[in-house]
Structures are given as structure tokens and as C-alpha cells.
Design a protein around this motif. Sequence first.
Motif, PDB file in Angstrom:
ATOM      1  N   PHE A   1      32.748  40.716  40.876  1.00 43.61           N
ATOM      2  CA  PHE A   1      33.221  42.092  41.024  1.00 43.61           C
ATOM      3  C   PHE A   1      32.568  42.796  42.209  1.00 43.61           C
ATOM      4  CE2 PHE A   1      32.875  46.657  40.088  1.00 43.61           C
ATOM      5  CZ  PHE A   1      34.217  46.974  40.029  1.00 43.61           C
ATOM      6  N   SER A   2      31.255  42.645  42.360  1.00 42.69           N
ATOM      7  CA  SER A   2      30.552  43.314  43.451  1.00 42.69           C
ATOM      8  C   SER A   2      31.095  42.884  44.803  1.00 42.69           C
ATOM      9  CB  SER A   2      29.050  43.012  43.365  1.00 42.69           C
ATOM     10  OG  SER A   2      28.369  43.556  44.467  1.00 42.69           O
ATOM     11  N   THR A   3      31.329  41.588  44.963  1.00 46.07           N
ATOM     12  CA  THR A   3      31.845  41.078  46.232  1.00 46.07           C
ATOM     13  C   THR A   3      33.262  41.576  46.486  1.00 46.07           C
ATOM     14  OG1 THR A   3      30.526  39.080  45.882  1.00 46.07           O
ATOM     15  CG2 THR A   3      32.215  38.996  47.583  1.00 46.07           C
ATOM     16  N   ILE A   4      34.103  41.537  45.446  1.00 48.87           N
ATOM     17  CA  ILE A   4      35.486  42.011  45.593  1.00 48.87           C
ATOM     18  C   ILE A   4      35.498  43.489  45.959  1.00 48.87           C
ATOM     19  CG2 ILE A   4      37.645  42.425  44.358  1.00 48.87           C
ATOM     20  CD1 ILE A   4      37.016  39.931  42.682  1.00 48.87           C
TER      21      ILE A   4
ATOM     22  N   VAL B   1      31.634  39.620  54.523  1.00 47.79           N
ATOM     23  CA  VAL B   1      31.083  40.349  53.379  1.00 47.79           C
ATOM     24  C   VAL B   1      30.790  39.403  52.223  1.00 47.79           C
ATOM     25  CG1 VAL B   1      31.714  41.979  51.550  1.00 47.79           C
ATOM     26  CG2 VAL B   1      32.008  42.630  53.938  1.00 47.79           C
ATOM     27  N   VAL B   2      31.671  38.431  51.994  1.00 53.63           N
ATOM     28  CA  VAL B   2      31.456  37.468  50.908  1.00 53.63           C
ATOM     29  C   VAL B   2      30.188  36.663  51.150  1.00 53.63           C
ATOM     30  CG1 VAL B   2      32.413  35.441  49.759  1.00 53.63           C
ATOM     31  CG2 VAL B   2      33.912  37.341  50.374  1.00 53.63           C
ATOM     32  N   VAL B   3      29.992  36.206  52.380  1.00 52.58           N
ATOM     33  CA  VAL B   3      28.783  35.443  52.718  1.00 52.58           C
ATOM     34  C   VAL B   3      27.544  36.321  52.576  1.00 52.58           C
ATOM     35  CG1 VAL B   3      27.589  34.196  54.554  1.00 52.58           C
ATOM     36  CG2 VAL B   3      30.051  33.891  54.236  1.00 52.58           C
ATOM     37  N   PHE B   4      27.612  37.545  53.112  1.00 49.30           N
ATOM     38  CA  PHE B   4      26.464  38.453  53.033  1.00 49.30           C
ATOM     39  C   PHE B   4      26.119  38.783  51.586  1.00 49.30           C
ATOM     40  CE2 PHE B   4      27.418  40.465  57.454  1.00 49.30           C
ATOM     41  CZ  PHE B   4      26.990  39.297  58.050  1.00 49.30           C
TER      42      PHE B   4
END
Length: 687
Positions: free
Chosen positions: A297-300, A574-577
Motif C-alpha cells: 500500500f505504501s509503495t502504491i 519510487v518502487v525501488v526507493f
Amino acid sequence: SVEVLKRRINETGVIEPLITSQGKNGILIQLPGIKDPSRIKTLIGRTAQMNFHLVHEATRDGEAATIRLPDAQSKQFYILNRQSLLGGGDLSDARLGFDANTQEAVVNFRLNQHGADIFADITKANIGRAFAVVLDDVVVTAPVIRGVIGGGSGQISGNFTSREAGDLALLLRAGSLPASLSIVEERTVGPDLGSDAIAMGVSTGLIGAALVLAFMVAAYGRWGLIANTALLVYSALLIAALAALGATLTLPGIAGLILSLGMAVDANILINERIKEESRGAVSGRFAVQRGFERAFSTILDSNITTLIAVGLLFLFGTGPVRGFAVTMALGLLLSLFTSISVTRLIIDWRVNQLGRKPLKIQGLSLLNSFGKHRTIPFLKASRAGIIGSALLSAVSIALLIQPGLNTGIDFNGGTILEVHGAPTTSIDTLRQSLRGLDLGSVAIQEFGEPGNFLVRLASEAQTENPESRTTAIKSAISTVDQQVTFPRLEMVGPSISGEFIATSIMAVLLACAGMFIYLWNRYERYFAVGAMATLALDITKTFGFFALTGVEFNLTAIAALLALIGYSVNDKVVVFDRIRENLHANPEKPLYDLINESLTSTLNRTVFTSATTFLAILPMGIAGGSAVASFALPMLFGIVIGTSSSILIAAPIVLLLGEQAMEKIKLQSQGPRNTEQNLFLREDRP
């Protein structure tokens, strides 16, 4: 002016016209299904300001101020008293009629009570004098007053055809414009070309969607079917929302649709990958689902908010196609967020309840299922080569921008493009010969597609104050040498509007980057933001180099592709970070080098799968879409490869380099424990 134009066009019976103000002094008019564009342009261009003047007589009027105006054929000029005795504002109605004696077409008009009283007084006081009816500084008729005209009705005659008299009556009914209008941009698409584009869009879109759905099943098996169900619900909701808003779907809008679809697929891939990771431990299926959704959820949320900030700024400061992209993209993102965390969760919970206490297994084809199960890959060993190689490619791209430069289209150069479909035997030399006597200046004729298909390009320097007359002359000249010729497409952009396109496009790209940078700076840490923006700058320069090297036309569609690539590239990073930050929280003592390698390895499945699905969605359009969508599809395919690889080979190494430098600086300033140094990367304002 907008209200007057609406009344005029509604009177013509055009189906669902869209007329909106744009900027401070622009009006956008979209008219589907019209068969006679020249008539509509004539109705739009006339101010239709009608006034009644007495013809000047020196014996009666003395030295009164006068004006000299021509008749409709400019064969005769009238000397009129400058003072208008009555204006068109007092008209209450105007209709086409026919003179009882001559049977010629006339306009019968009726005045309101105020106008009728004034008209009666004027005719009573000026019996025997010529009374001119002036429309847009042209004397339509100047009859002699034979008697008092009461009742507020009259007739305008002037050797009109039925169409001319009907249009004049329409203009008078709709009211006059407060100022003259000039057409600065025009794009006309014929029904054949429009239907071909629709067929192409539907077929390539369906093929791309089928490839994406098939890939999800291949990657996740039955769980891929759950993701596909959520994607179908998302697509239905998005189409319904666009229909409810009455949105006009343009190529930039399609760009927003594809990018938002890519992010919807990405959200489902993230959820499946997270649940898959959690289910590898000795936990129940329900616990794996709960933990997987919590971590995804946080990544999305971060990836969606980052892109929403960008599209929000585009909507506020952009115009036209840029706004269309922003609206479609924003709707898609919001609906994607809803379906990924509610519809997908609902279906997965139903499936887990059916499993009971059985372990949860998410797997598809063995080749894809085994992908990413290897040990930690030392990606950062290639960091120096990746950064140097990327910098060199960007430097070469900048050099290509200088020579040979971008193949900028009509949107940025101004000018006119006319598509010609003639007989297969018609040659370029034949067309050149037909246009030789028109004094058009720089004219380029290019053959494309099937024999007999040409593009005639007229530079903006060659355009007169009335570019429509040039276009009409070109059509007439070509028609004399080819009786079968048709003109399915016309695009005309004036120099002033092309300058606005350039300024708007630059502003849109800069604002999108700035909005994302500010969010990343506050959400993560400044080194993540700097790394993302530095990598994004390298990605954009290489994409410009792609345009310059391949000669793909750089136009507004290309700007839409750039905006889509910016959103896609930052979303990937953003997903990688987010995984790097998560691992830093879990293992603050571990060296940053090892943490980043582990994070890149653990997100490799998601990175590759997301890129593959987006690539498959656009691939049919890139192969079969033709020149109409080449400026969008081809750079998108290139940008997906560049944006994905840069997340691993450039963005992560930059974060490592800046992070280690900052940590060393803190170590020199303070001799605190190691975990204090690592906490430089941990923002505790969010869980």
C-alpha cells in the motif's frame, strides 16, 4: 463571444459541438461530423454587427461626418453619415424569406418594441432618402424610404442565394460578436481518415490488452485471473467516468489512458509480488495477504501521489491537449488506486477463505515463476559503467539535438499540412506543376503510404493574413489535374499559436518534474529526490536523442509521450526507493551497498514484469499504428526500456554515492553510533 458562437453553431444543427474558452483570448471549437467546414468557418469568422445609416446628402446633412463603405461585390462605394441611427441589438428575429415580386431570397427581420419605435421615427422623417443596411462594414442594401414603416418589421435584399440569406438570418438571430475572430489553428479530419484511426486504435488497443491479460495469467496463474478481473473493472469504470464527463479522447488522452493502465497493472503486480514474498514463510494465507497488502500500500500510494502532483500542475498551467492528458491521467490514477486496494483485495480475500488453512501459492509458468529467485545480484558493481555510459549517451543525444536536430512538426513550426489522396497514377511532379503558379513560397510535397497519397506542407512564412484562401487555392489547383482527389485531413497552425505550444510544453515538462522533486524530497530524503531527478534528466535527454536520430516527428503527441515517460520513469524509481527505505528500517546496521543490492534484487521481478506489460500494451500500436501515432508509440517503447534500466543502473548508484558522502560527512562531525548515520535515510514522519 463564446455564447454567441454557441448560438450560431447550434442553429446549424451540428451534433454535440464543444465550445470552450481557452486562456485569455482563445476559444476552442470542436465539431464532430460536419460535412461543410468552410461554411462553419464563415459563420464563425463574421462579427455580424449590423447598423442602419442614412446615405449622405450634402444639401440636407451639410458637413456631417461621413464614412465610405463598399457594397458586397466592391463594385460601388457609398458615402454614409457616420452616425448609426439603429443597431442590430434591437433585432428580435430574422428569417429566410422570398420576395413576392422577384422571388429572390431575402431576410425578413423584426425589431423589438424599442427598435420598432425608432425605426418608425426614422422612416417618417426621411421619406425619399436612401437608407443603408450595413453588415460588418459592407453595405448589404440601400433602398429608398417610400413611406413610414411601422410595426418593426423589414426586409434585407441583396441578390442572395438561399444559403447566403439563410446564413445571414442565422447570424442576425444569434447576435453579433463583440470583436472580430481569426482562426489561428485548424485541424480537420475527414470521415474516412477518422474511421481508419478509430479502427486502428480499437484493434491495437484490444491486441495490447489481450497481451497484458495473457502475461498476467502466465506470470501468476489463477492469481493473475484475479488481477485481470480487477483490471477489467478498472477499465469499465474509467470509460464510464470519461463518458460521464463528456471527455473528447485525443492522442494525448490516449497517452494518459495507457500510462494509467500501466500503473493499474503495476499496482496488481506489486500486490502479487508482496503476497508471494510473505507466503514463502511458514504463515497462513490470510496473514500473507494482510502483510502483502500493508507493505504494497505504501509503495502504491507514493507512486500515485507523485504522479498526481505532476498531472495536477499540468492541468492548472497547461492548455488543450496537455490538459486532456492530465484529466485522463488523474481519473485513471484515482480509479486505479480504488480498484487495486478494494476490488483486488475483495476478490483475493474471497479466494483465501476458500483455501481455508491450506498454504497460499502464487505461481505461473515455471520460467517466469523461477525468475528472480536467485541470490542477491551485485548490481552496484556496474554502477560506474552505468553512470558513465548513460552520461555519454546523453552527451551524444545533446549533440544530435544540435545536428541534425529535431524534426519538429507543425505544432511548433506553424504552417499548413494538407493530406491529398489522388489517383494511383498521380505523381509528385504533377502536383508541383499544378501549384507552380500560386506563389506559395516554400512548399514541400511528400509521398507516403499507397500510391497517390501525398502530404503538402506549407511553411508559416508563406501564409497570408487569410491562410484559408491559400488552402482553397491549393485544393482547386490540385483538383484540376486529378478529378478523383480527396482531402481527408487539414492542419493549420499560425505562428502565434505555435509559439504558445512551445511555451506551454516546456512549462508542462518543467512543472511535472518540479512537483515530483518536491514530493520525493519531503517523503523520502533529499538524496533520493536528487537521484531521481538526475536520472530523469538523463532519461529525457536520451529520449530527445531518439527523436533526433530516428527523425520521428516531434509534435504535441510527442509531448504527451514525454509526459507519460516522466510519470512512468519516476513511478519505477519510487518502487525501488520504497524498498531501500524499508530495508533500511529493518536492518539499519547493514552497509548501504549491500542494502541497495538486496533491494534491487527483491524488486527485480516487479520491475521487469511491469515494464513487460506496459511494453506489450503499446507494442501493437508501435507496429501497426502508422505515422499518426508514431510520435507517441515509438518513443514510449524506447522510454520504457531506458526508464527501467536507469532505475537499476543509474538512480540506485547515485543514491549510494550521495548517501555515502553524506554519511562520511556526518561521521566526521559526530562520533555517534553507526545506526545514527543510517538514520539519515529514515523519515519517521510516516510508519
